[in-house]
Structures are given as C-alpha cells and as structure tokens.
Scaffold this active site. Structure first.
Site, short mmCIF file in Angstrom:
data_model
loop_
_atom_site.label_atom_id
_atom_site.label_comp_id
_atom_site.label_asym_id
_atom_site.label_seq_id
_atom_site.Cartn_x
_atom_site.Cartn_y
_atom_site.Cartn_z
N ARG A 191 0.84 -1.18 0.00
CA ARG A 191 0.00 0.00 0.00
C ARG A 191 0.88 1.24 0.00
O ARG A 191 1.88 1.31 0.72
CB ARG A 191 -0.93 0.02 1.23
CG ARG A 191 -2.09 -0.96 1.15
CD ARG A 191 -3.08 -0.54 0.06
NE ARG A 191 -4.19 -1.46 -0.10
CZ ARG A 191 -4.24 -2.46 -0.97
NH1 ARG A 191 -3.19 -2.70 -1.74
NH2 ARG A 191 -5.31 -3.21 -1.07
N GLU B 112 -2.19 7.72 -4.57
CA GLU B 112 -3.43 6.99 -4.83
C GLU B 112 -4.50 7.35 -3.81
O GLU B 112 -5.70 7.32 -4.11
CB GLU B 112 -3.18 5.48 -4.79
CG GLU B 112 -2.30 4.98 -5.92
CD GLU B 112 -2.04 3.49 -5.81
OE1 GLU B 112 -2.89 2.71 -6.25
OE2 GLU B 112 -0.98 3.12 -5.25
N HIS C 122 0.20 -0.01 -9.96
CA HIS C 122 -0.63 -0.83 -9.06
C HIS C 122 -1.19 -2.03 -9.83
O HIS C 122 -2.37 -2.35 -9.77
CB HIS C 122 -1.77 -0.01 -8.44
CG HIS C 122 -2.26 -0.60 -7.15
ND1 HIS C 122 -2.80 0.17 -6.14
CD2 HIS C 122 -2.30 -1.89 -6.69
CE1 HIS C 122 -3.17 -0.60 -5.13
NE2 HIS C 122 -2.87 -1.85 -5.44
#
Length: 336
Positions: free
Chosen positions: A242, A271, A294
């Site tokens: 993440r 993001e 991603h």
C-alpha cells in the site's frame, strides 16, 4: 427468469472473465458490467455515476472505488459488496455494518501474482534494467554494473500470505531473510529460515526491504525519512503493498541524494492523497526507480481467481449463506 432478474450483480472492474459470469448466471444472477470510460478505473468514478450504475444492484463487485457511508445509504437494495482484491481501506466497514450489508474481500486470489511481482521488482532494480534500457534508447550500449539478489539479506515487513509467498520464492536465491510482522508464527518461520528482528535491525541489515504489511494507523508512513536513513546506501526498497506505508516525499529525497540505491514501486501515496501527485511523477521519472501502476495483482490468472472468489462471496450472501469467514470484513445482517 423473474427470479434471475431479482438478483442483479454489477461489476465495476475490467477483465471480468466469462467463466465467472457463467458461474453467477448459474446461480440466478444477472451480471451487468459497468461501462467504464477509456483508461479509467472505478476509483475515478464520481459518486453520482456510481449511484446511477448501482441503482438496481443487489451485489457489487468493486475494484478501487470508495465505498462510503453516503453512497451506501442511498443504495437500499444493495446487499453485498465484494472487493476484487484484499485491501479494504477504501471501504467504510462501520457503515456496512450499520446499514445491514456485507462486505468481503477476495482472500487468496492474488497472493501468487503479487509475490511474483515483488521478486520481479527486486531483480529489475538490482540489475538496473530500466537504466540500461534508457541508455540503449539514447544510443549508448555501455554496460551498467548490477547487484545480485543471490545470497543477499532481504527484509520482509509483513508476513501474511503475500509476504510468505515472497519468502518461499527467495529460497532459490539462498537469501538470508529477516522479518517484522504483527503476528509471528515461530514454527513456520523456523521451517522457512526466517529470523524475526525489530524494524531498526531489519532496515540496517537488509540489502532489499520489501513491504507486505496492511495499511493501518500503526503502519501508516512506517517508512519515513528516519527509516530510510537507517537503510544501507546500497539497499533498495520494494513496495507492492500500500502506498500509505511509505512517505513518498521522503523516499524521493533519499533517492535523489543517493541515500539508498533504488526502489521498485507498484503503489503510491498519491493513490489516496492527490497532494502527492507531483511527488509520484518525480519518483517514476527517476532512472533508479522501476515503477508499475498498481498492477501487481493484474495477471490473467490472478484476476480470474479473484473474480471467482468475489463472485462466490456475492452468491453466498444473496442466497442467505455464509461466505468464507476469512473473506468477510464487515457483516451487518441481523442475527437470530
């Protein structure tokens, strides 16, 4: 069939395979694939567009859209939300429970492809593949000296399913593996030669630091300027977990100052925080950064697996059954 029409499953993701559509159809669900704008993902859809798309949905198979209380409160028919993935920081789980709905994730579907992706980034950065190709494109075939992964020390932050998959893949490279994890399993670690250490020790000793932790209040910006300063100048950072685990501005500074040797990135702070869009642009422009959008979980096989798991969770809820317990992140259905 009227029975089938009563169960509508809306999919707001690309690459939803025919076999999974057939599975849903066989369980009395009409599948509606959202018409996403070219080059756009569902995370970029406005709330009003999502409301229109989901107005008649009983089940929703979602990618990166924000599942907010405001959105869910305006979708009384919607019973179940299933993420085609495992991260769920964009899902308001408290709202799901309060509104009597169910939210699930596709546990186990993309473990293998993300673990593969992490290894690919380690190798690409260490062997300076991006730098070499940029030089060749500019007309220079000068040979850049890379770095082995073989017999190096790799630090794994987070030993969940994907972290363990990375450990197993590293065996062939005869690496020393250090780990920091919230829930250590001493037996598994002994079997796979994993040494549990503190984060400071891991950062100081590792030639590669690979992140596989969930994003929580305790892990947010875990890798900040101080953490990067504790890494070897010859080390690289890999993040396939993440974006919020890393302070990307601090990472940019460290890379520019050559305080670490490089980075392999599949996720970015921008993001979740658009204020970092410029930082991301600078990061991915650096020659010693190998960047992907991603996409670590986006292999054909991995997407088929996660499609099917998400669909199974949706069907279970719509049929009044229990989805796999490991997949359920919020369940607000009334209990007898």
């Amino acid at each position: 069939m009227s029975d089938r029409a009563a169960r509508t499953v809306v999919v707001t993701q690309r690459f939803f395979d025919e076999e999974t559509i057939s599975y849903l159809d066989a369980h009395g669900c009409e599948v509606r694939l959202a018409d996403l704008p070219p080059g756009k993902a569902d995370g970029e859809l406005t709330e009003e567009t999502l409301l229109q798309t989901l107005a008649h949905a009983d089940g929703w198979i979602v990618g990166h859209a924000r599942v907010t209380r405001q959105l869910l409160s305006r979708l009384p028919r919607l019973q179940v939300i299933a993420r085609r993935g495992v991260g769920y920081e964009r899902v308001d789980t408290a709202a799901v429970k309060d509104l009597g709905k169910v939210a699930a994730i596709a546990v186990g579907g993309n473990d293998a492809c993300v673990a593969d992706h992490a290894l690919a980034l380690m190798l690409a950065v260490n062997h300076r593949l991006r730098e070499s190709q940029l030089q060749m494109n500019a007309g220079s075939w000068a040979i850049l000296t890379g770095t082995d992964l073989y017999r190096k020390t790799v630090g794994i932050v987070g030993l969940g399913r994907i972290g363990r998959g990375v450990v197993q893949r590293l065996k062939g490279f005869e690496t020393r593996i250090l780990a920091v994890t919230a829930n250590p399993d001493p037996g598994w670690s002994r079997q796979h030669g994993v040494e549990h250490v503190g984060l400071d020790t891991l950062l100081a000793l590792s030639d590669v630091v690979s992140l596989h932790a969930p994003l929580t209040d305790g892990t947010r910006r875990l890798i900040d300027a101080g953490a990067l300063a504790r890494m070897k100048p010859t080390a690289i950072l890999v993040n396939t977990a993440r974006g919020g685990l890393v302070d990307d501005a601090a990472l940019l500074d460290a890379l520019k100052a050559v305080r670490i040797a490089g980075a392999g990135l599949d996720v970015y702070l921008s993001e979740s925080d658009p204020a970092y869009t410029g930082v991301t642009a600078e990061l991915i422009a650096l020659p010693n950064v190998v960047a992907t959008p991603h996409s670590g979980a986006s292999t054909r096989e991995g997407l088929i697996r996660t499609n099917r798991i998400a669909a199974q969770c949706v069907v279970a809820v719509l049929e009044g059954r229990e989805p796999p317990a490991a997949c359920v992140i919020a369940d607000g259905r009334p209990r007898a």
